[in-house]
Scaffold this motif. Sequence first.
Motif, short mmCIF file in Angstrom:
data_model
loop_
_atom_site.label_atom_id
_atom_site.label_comp_id
_atom_site.label_asym_id
_atom_site.label_seq_id
_atom_site.Cartn_x
_atom_site.Cartn_y
_atom_site.Cartn_z
N ALA A 62 0.86 -1.16 -0.14
CA ALA A 62 0.01 -0.06 -0.05
C ALA A 62 0.89 1.38 -0.03
O ALA A 62 0.46 2.29 -0.74
CB ALA A 62 -1.07 0.16 1.13
N SER A 63 2.07 1.13 0.70
CA SER A 63 2.53 2.46 0.81
C SER A 63 3.62 2.48 -0.31
O SER A 63 3.86 3.60 -0.87
CB SER A 63 3.71 2.43 1.96
OG SER A 63 4.58 1.20 1.93
N ARG A 64 3.95 1.46 -1.14
CA ARG A 64 4.58 1.38 -2.52
C ARG A 64 3.65 2.11 -3.58
O ARG A 64 4.05 2.73 -4.40
CB ARG A 64 5.08 0.22 -2.66
CG ARG A 64 6.16 0.05 -4.01
CD ARG A 64 6.60 -1.25 -4.16
NE ARG A 64 7.20 -1.09 -5.23
CZ ARG A 64 7.66 -2.44 -6.05
NH1 ARG A 64 7.34 -3.21 -5.37
NH2 ARG A 64 8.45 -2.24 -7.11
N ARG A 65 2.50 1.87 -3.47
CA ARG A 65 1.45 2.12 -4.46
C ARG A 65 1.18 3.60 -4.40
O ARG A 65 0.90 4.55 -5.08
CB ARG A 65 0.05 1.47 -4.31
CG ARG A 65 0.23 0.06 -4.87
CD ARG A 65 -0.90 -0.75 -4.83
NE ARG A 65 -0.70 -2.11 -5.50
CZ ARG A 65 -1.96 -2.86 -5.51
NH1 ARG A 65 -2.84 -2.65 -4.92
NH2 ARG A 65 -1.51 -4.22 -6.03
N GLU A 66 1.26 4.09 -3.11
CA GLU A 66 0.85 5.58 -2.79
C GLU A 66 1.95 6.44 -3.34
O GLU A 66 2.03 7.60 -3.34
CB GLU A 66 0.67 5.78 -1.19
CG GLU A 66 -0.66 5.26 -0.69
CD GLU A 66 -0.65 5.45 0.71
OE1 GLU A 66 0.19 6.14 1.45
OE2 GLU A 66 -1.57 5.18 1.29
N ARG A 67 3.36 6.04 -3.44
CA ARG A 67 4.47 6.92 -3.74
C ARG A 67 4.40 6.93 -5.34
O ARG A 67 4.90 8.00 -5.76
CB ARG A 67 5.69 6.12 -3.27
CG ARG A 67 6.02 6.28 -1.94
CD ARG A 67 7.46 5.47 -1.66
NE ARG A 67 7.44 5.00 -0.25
CZ ARG A 67 8.23 4.09 -0.07
NH1 ARG A 67 9.19 3.69 -0.76
NH2 ARG A 67 8.36 3.59 1.12
#
Length: 51
Positions: A45-50
């Motif tokens: 999820a954090s990777r997709r937000e970046r």
Amino acid sequence: MAIGVGLLLWLVWGGRAATEHWHHYHGAAKVLAIGCVITGTTLLASRRERK
């Protein structure tokens, strides 16, 4: 994840045989698996937000 690993290490280094308390190993493995899923989901999820 840390709790699951801790439980597994405690059971292994505690000197108990796996045949005596297999349900303890199963419980620790479930905690570890749930921790892996939560950690993986959070990282994805954090990777997709970046992006």
